[in-house]
Each structure stands twice: as structure tokens, then as C-alpha cells.
Scaffold this motif. Structure first.
Motif, PDB file in Angstrom:
ATOM      1  N   ALA A 183       0.814  -1.084   0.001  1.00 37.07           N
ATOM      2  CA  ALA A 183      -0.105  -0.083  -0.025  1.00 37.07           C
ATOM      3  C   ALA A 183       0.746   1.329  -0.079  1.00 37.07           C
ATOM      4  CB  ALA A 183      -0.906  -0.015   1.110  1.00 37.07           C
ATOM      5  N   LEU A 184       1.808   1.262   0.829  1.00 34.52           N
ATOM      6  CA  LEU A 184       2.769   2.554   0.688  1.00 34.52           C
ATOM      7  C   LEU A 184       3.344   2.570  -0.483  1.00 34.52           C
ATOM      8  CD1 LEU A 184       4.427   1.851   4.352  1.00 34.52           C
ATOM      9  CD2 LEU A 184       3.181   4.010   3.644  1.00 34.52           C
ATOM     10  N   ASN A 185       3.914   1.420  -1.040  1.00 37.10           N
ATOM     11  CA  ASN A 185       4.649   1.653  -2.406  1.00 37.10           C
ATOM     12  C   ASN A 185       3.596   2.261  -3.390  1.00 37.10           C
ATOM     13  OD1 ASN A 185       6.502  -1.622  -1.959  1.00 37.10           O
ATOM     14  ND2 ASN A 185       6.858   0.682  -1.096  1.00 37.10           N
ATOM     15  N   SER A 186       2.573   1.957  -3.187  1.00 31.17           N
ATOM     16  CA  SER A 186       1.563   2.387  -4.149  1.00 31.17           C
ATOM     17  C   SER A 186       1.144   3.852  -4.283  1.00 31.17           C
ATOM     18  CB  SER A 186       0.113   1.584  -4.281  1.00 31.17           C
ATOM     19  OG  SER A 186      -0.542   1.848  -3.208  1.00 31.17           O
ATOM     20  N   VAL A 187       1.481   4.367  -3.053  1.00 27.70           N
ATOM     21  CA  VAL A 187       1.277   5.901  -2.963  1.00 27.70           C
ATOM     22  C   VAL A 187       2.574   6.654  -2.765  1.00 27.70           C
ATOM     23  CG1 VAL A 187      -0.976   5.651  -1.957  1.00 27.70           C
ATOM     24  CG2 VAL A 187       1.019   5.667  -0.365  1.00 27.70           C
ATOM     25  N   GLY A 188       3.740   5.932  -3.283  1.00 26.11           N
ATOM     26  CA  GLY A 188       5.030   6.680  -3.557  1.00 26.11           C
ATOM     27  C   GLY A 188       5.857   6.453  -2.526  1.00 26.11           C
ATOM     28  N   VAL A 189       5.756   5.696  -1.424  1.00 29.94           N
ATOM     29  CA  VAL A 189       6.803   5.398  -0.352  1.00 29.94           C
ATOM     30  C   VAL A 189       7.452   4.333  -0.935  1.00 29.94           C
ATOM     31  CG1 VAL A 189       7.072   5.057   2.022  1.00 29.94           C
ATOM     32  CG2 VAL A 189       5.262   6.609   1.358  1.00 29.94           C
ATOM     33  N   PRO A 190       8.737   4.284  -1.020  1.00 31.94           N
ATOM     34  CA  PRO A 190       9.562   3.019  -1.507  1.00 31.94           C
ATOM     35  C   PRO A 190       9.907   2.218  -0.383  1.00 31.94           C
ATOM     36  CG  PRO A 190      10.829   5.032  -1.506  1.00 31.94           C
ATOM     37  CD  PRO A 190       9.432   5.671  -1.014  1.00 31.94           C
ATOM     38  N   THR A 191      10.432   1.122  -0.538  1.00 28.48           N
ATOM     39  CA  THR A 191      10.987   0.389   0.356  1.00 28.48           C
ATOM     40  C   THR A 191      12.617   0.682   0.623  1.00 28.48           C
ATOM     41  OG1 THR A 191       9.576  -1.662  -0.123  1.00 28.48           O
ATOM     42  CG2 THR A 191      11.657  -2.075   1.043  1.00 28.48           C
ATOM     43  N   ASN A 192      12.953   0.565   1.987  1.00 30.50           N
ATOM     44  CA  ASN A 192      14.223   1.079   2.433  1.00 30.50           C
ATOM     45  C   ASN A 192      15.044  -0.305   2.781  1.00 30.50           C
ATOM     46  OD1 ASN A 192      16.606   1.992   3.590  1.00 30.50           O
ATOM     47  ND2 ASN A 192      15.600   3.835   4.332  1.00 30.50           N
TER      48      ASN A 192
END
Length: 600
Positions: A183-192
Motif C-alpha cells: 500500500a505504501l509503495n503504491s502511494v509513493g513510499v519506497p521500500t528502504n
């Protein structure tokens, strides 16, 4: 553990006395005693916490809050919060807050610690502090199978491998973990992929201070094993003040006055007194000792020994709110451990049998999101303009705070944590999930001071000034935009597999910004990360802080502060790992100075 009787303690000759047997206090005391050349005493107000289920079992986190292990502090009524007081739990036991916290283990961004150094505190930047982070911890890598299944990403070189605190990934995770990241990836937050190595922007599965060999909390009492017979700990000792002797128009700390079971005692330290009572109690003890703002001390009837205007000032705390969604009721969640007796009993039996199941794990779904991800450009420009007009902080500190509004893609302004469960809303037959939203860089700054008629038993006056004045308006605007973003995360299509609908606040709230702001003010709590009340002054000296870069209290010889209160600016992280690093660095500096003195 070297807990001694009152008779043994008061008849011992100490080189160093440490006030507070908490996260920093036990770490610094144990390192000093480990040296082998010094006798170290620790005075702790609480008792022991080891062996208690509500301390050691991960799934029982938060159950110790409000018990005898908690100071149970409260703030003053907060005007912008409708006159509400806010609970501020702090640990009152050996281990301090490391015995009752939520076992989150992380570091701030490189920029956070470099900002401390930029204020004129050499040696406190990321590069110089990193070895002390590593010194405190032993990282246990996950199995290959769990690493691949949960897509666990980390930089192995960033972790320590021989410290007293054991840190690890969980051995099993809730099904929401990977869905949250999608869900985060889909709204512009990448995996660190290296969240421990100086940049915490993005989303990741976090490590916790849980010993994977026993699946129990790993906390500050672990340090005591380093110390041997040189460490002497007295519990249930309430410190009144630091004994200050005047020598040639200057003051020197020579000991500590305390109460034990109703009787007053004084013990001496031939070398130094080290104050490690935390961001709430450390400034209180300094003021009770005559170190502080003359106006505050005069109001309380305390003679001024050292005019130190910043004692108790500069209080900074992470602000927190939470949003709740209704989820698939078949999913296992923490509410079951509180409200379903059969499931709670089964979970306990599983944990006792093989240290697995719900009681062996805690929430690990974390993300830190920069302003660029959720803040409109015109709002950013307006907030930056407001920040340029702020008063009440030094020009150097103000410049660094302004920079945090310019580094819109470098540092994590807002933390989001997702966990299944929402105890206050628990309803039979329904399931809930909670998104915690935590402001990392507060602009509003408060204070902690003694009561007008104080005693060592009184709680100090805690006034964080949540959202007060122009500083607070910046915080509120950031919280408004991040709340909108949080709703976007919860309603992301990739989360639809488990999320049914928004439960709190209601979806209708989001039609009006003022309604959302009112909800934020009504809902704000704190994240239990207070810092700054005995801060390093840097180039501003005693006009900007309480201690120098070697943590020595301005105007007093033989007295240092070593705990979270010395942090001059807040960091984008839960503070536990940083407090241990402060203690490790503090102990190293104390030993360096002791060696210099011995060789004169």
C-alpha cells in the motif's frame, strides 16, 4: 544483578555515583565499573522489573503502563487540546523506560545527529556516534526462510555484533505486514533496504530489542553482567538533590542526598556524580540542587547556586495520533489477547511451549515519510515563511529547524506504523487495524520545572505546549496533511484484501479541514520520546543549553548529565537506541577524563 542493602550502600566508598538506574544509567554505570579501576554506585527510585511477564513477554507490551513500574506522569492542562492533560509514562524500575517501552529499535537519520554537531557539539555527528550505536547491540540475523518470505532488507555492516542488547527480527509476522508495504509503495513510499545505515526514508520491517534465543525483552539490566563486583545498586531510593560544595567561588558535586524508607542519607563520590534520571527527572533534580533559572528557583524558595537559564527548557516530544480501520475479523490481532479469554489462554500456552505465536511478536511494520510525499508545494512555502519569523530559539537552532522544512525529500518528517488491533474500539465479531501517525520534528517546544513548593517526591510541572503559538501552528498544518495521506494509505487498493472501511475518524470528517484539525487536537497523545531538557549548549554555551559536548554541567565541576535530556534537537526515530549510544559515548568520555586526571 548487584542490588545491595542500604547498610552496604552507605558504607561503600564510591568513585562515581549514578542517579537513575534506567536505560542510560545502567549502561553508563556498568561500563564505568567494567573498567575495573572504579567503584560505582547507582541510586534507583523504583524496584526490580526482571522476571515479570508484563515486562519480559513481547506480546504483553503496554501492560506495565500505569503499574508501579511507571512514574505515571501527567502534563499540565493543554490549552490547544481543550484543557486536556496527557499521560506521560516513564519507567520507574531498574532498566527505566527500557523495561516498559514498546521494544522498537532504530536509529535516526544521519542529518539528525549531524545537526547536533552543527550546533557546536564536536563528536556528536553520525560518523562519530555510529561506533557507540554498534557497541550497545548484538544483532541476530533472521533465517533465510523468513528473510525471503517477508522480504526483510538490511545492511549487515550497519549493526553491532557484541553488545549487551540483543536485537532481532521476528520469526513470524502478521499477514498485514507485506500488504501494508505494498500500500505504501503504491502511494509513493519506497521500500528502504538499509534503514539502519543513516537514512530511514521509506518503508521497512523493523528490528526489535527481543532476544531471539528466549523471545523475551532485552533491556538495560543486561548491562549489569559487564560490571562484576564494582557495581553497587540501591533500589527504592528517592534522590533529593546533588550535594554541591563551594570551593574558591565555584561549585563541585561531591555526593547525593536521598531518602530510603523515610530516612535521609548522604553518599559521596570522589570523582563524579552522573545524572541519568531522564528528560523529566534530571532537570527537576538539578533545580532541587540549586542549578537553574533564578526566577524558577526563587519561586520555589531554593537558593541559587548556578544561574543556568536553560534547565528544564527546550522540551521536545513526538506528537502522535491514530486512525482505525475495520479489517477482516478472521485475522489474528492483539485485541484477542485482551478480550477473548480462550484465544488469550491458547496464545500463552503456545508461548510457554515453544516461544512462538502472538505473544512472541510485536508490530514491525514501519515507515518514515518525507514532506515531499504528502505536503502540497504551496503549503510548504507558506510553512517555511512562517518558520523564518519564529522567535524563542537561538539563531543557529532556528536555522536547523528551518532546514528541516527545506529538506523535503531527505528526512522522515512523519512516521506511520500499522498493527492489527484497536483495543478501545474492540467489538465481538469485528476486527480492527490501527495506523499510528507520529510527528518527528516538532516546532512547538515546552518545559519541565519544579513545583512552586517542591519536594523530591513531587512530580515536576510538565508543559509541552502542544500546538501553542506560531510554532504549534506549523505542527498542526503538518499533521493535517499527513492525516490526509494516512487515509490514502489505508484506502489504497493493495490494502483492500484486509481493510473493510475507515472506522475512526469517520470518513465524513474529511470534507472540512477545520473538522480534521479539531479531531487532531482532540486525539493527540505523545509517543513517549521526551528529550532536550538538559541539552548540549554547543557554541551558545550556558545560554543555549545545560551541558557541554562532554556532558559536563555548566558551572559545576564533577557533575554530568547522561540521558535523553542532553539531545538539543529531536530525531526522526524512536529514541531508545540513541539513548544507549549516548550512554556508551558518555561512559567513554568519563573514562578518558579519569585517565587524564590519574596521570597528572
Amino acid at each position: 544483578m548487584q542490588v545491595v542493602s542500604i547498610d552496604d550502600f552507605i558504607h561503600q566508598s564510591f568513585d562515581f555515583l549514578v542517579i537513575g538506574g534506567g536505560t542510560a544509567g545502567l549502561a553508563v554505570a556498568s561500563r564505568l565499573a567494567q573498567d575495573g579501576n572504579f567503584t560505582v554506585g547507582v541510586l534507583e527510585a523504583g524496584g526490580t522489573a526482571n522476571g515479570r511477564d508484563d515486562v519480559e513477554i513481547p506480546g504483553y507490551l503496554a501492560r506495565s503502563l500505569g503499574t508501579e513500574l511507571d512514574w505515571k506522569f501527567k502534563t499540565t492542562p493543554q490549552a490547544r487540546l481543550g484543557g486536556r492533560t496527557v499521560n506521560w509514562p516513564r519507567g520507574k524500575a531498574l532498566g527505566g523506560s527500557s523495561a516498559i517501552n514498546f521494544m522498537t529499535w532504530m536509529r535516526g537519520a544521519r542529518e539528525d545527529y549531524d545537526a547536533w554537531e552543527a550546533l557546536g557539539n564536536p563528536g556528536w555527528g553520525w560518523d562519530k556516534l555510529l561506533p557507540y550505536f554498534k557497541k550497545s547491540e548484538t544483532f541476530h540475523p533472521p533465517s533465510d526462510s523468513i528473510r525471503e518470505k517477508e522480504d526483510l532488507r538490511y545492511d549487515l555492516e550497519a549493526f553491532g555484533d557484541s553488545g549487551p542488547i540483543h536485537i532481532s527480527y521476528a520469526k513470524e509476522y502478521q499477514p498485514s505486514n507485506q500488504l501494508y508495504f505494498k500500500a505504501l509503495n503504491s502511494v509513493g513510499v519506497p521500500t528502504n533496504s538499509a534503514h539502519f545505515a543513516g537514512s530511514n526514508i521509506g518503508a521497512w520491517t523493523n528490528v526489535n530489542n527481543i532476544d531471539p534465543r528466549t523471545m523475551t525483552r532485552s533491556f538495560a539490566t543486561n548491562y549489569c553482567a559487564l560490571a562484576g563486583s564494582n557495581l553497587h545498586i540501591l533500589t527504592e531510593a528517592i534522590v533529593q538533590d546533588v550535594v554541591l560544595d563551594k570551593i574558591d567561588d565555584a561549585y563541585r558535586a561531591s555526593g547525593v542526598r536521598f531518602i530510603y524508607k523515610g530516612q535521609e542519607h548522604v553518599v559521596s563520590a570522589s570523582r563524579e556524580v552522573i545524572l541519568s534520571a531522564g528528560s523529566i527527572k534530571s532537570p527537576q533534580i538539578l533545580e532541587l540542587s540549586g542549578i537553574g533559572n533564578p526566577e524558577i528557583l526563587a519561586r520555589a524558595g531554593i537558593d541559587v547556586k548556578v544561574d543556568s537559564p536553560m534547565v528544564g527548557e527546550n522540551l521536545q516530544e513526538h506528537k502522535a495520533i491514530h486512525m482505525v480501520v475495520e479489517v477482516d475479523p478472521e485475522l489474528e490481532n492483539r485485541d484477542d489477547l485482551f478480550f477473548d479469554a480462550d484465544r488469550a489462554a491458547a496464545a500463552r500456552a503456545q508461548y510457554d511451549r515453544d516461544q512462538t505465536g502472538p505473544l512472541a511478536r510485536i508490530s514491525s511494520s514501519y515507515s518514515f515519510v518525507p514532506l515531499a510525499t504528502f505536503m502540497p508545494q504551496d503549503t510548504l512555502e507558506r510553512l517555511y515563511s512562517q518558520a523564518k519569523d519564529l522567535t524563542g530559539v537561538s539563531s543557529e537552532k532556528k536555522a536547523l529547524m528551518e532546514q528541516r522544512l527545506k529538506d523535503i525529500d531527505k528526512i522522515g518528517q512523519m512516521e506511520f506504523i500499522f498493527a492489527l488491533g484497536a483495543a478501545p474500539l474492540a467489538v465481538t465479531g469485528k476486527g480492527f487495524g490501527t495506523l499510528f501517525q507520529i510527528l518527528q520534528y516538532p516546532f512547538s517546544v515546552g518545559s519541565i520545572h519544579i513545583q512552586p513548593t517542591p519536594s523530591e517526591k513531587d512530580d515536576p510541572v510538565i508543559d509541552p505546549r502542544h500546538y501553542d503559538g506560531p510554532h504549534g501552528e506549523i505542527d498542526l498544518e503538518i499533521m493535517l496533511e499527513s492525516t490526509r495521506f494516512g487515509r490514502k494509505v489505508l484506502l489504497a487498493p493493495s490494502f483492500n484484501k484486509i481493510v473493510r472501511q475507515l472506522a475512526y475518524p469517520p470518513a465524513s470528517l474529511f470534507t472540512d479541514d477545520e473538522d480534521v484539525k479539531t479531531w487532531i487536537l482532540d486525539s493527540t497523545a505523545v509517543a513517549y520520546h521526551p528529550i532536550g531538557t538538559c541539552a548540549m549548549g554547543g557554541r551558545a554555551g550556558i545560554g543555549g543549553g545545560v551541558v557541554d559536548e562532554r556532558l559536563k554541567v555548566y558551572g559545576v565541576k564533577g557533575l554530568r548529565v547522561v540521558d535523553a535530556s542532553i539531545m538539543p534537537l529531536h530525531i526522526s526515530a524512536h529514541i531508545q537506541a540513541t539513548v544507549y549510544a549516548i550512554a556508551e559515548k558518555g561512559a567513554s568520555m568519563i573514562l578518558e577524563d579519569a585517565a587524564k586526571y590519574s596521570h597528572r
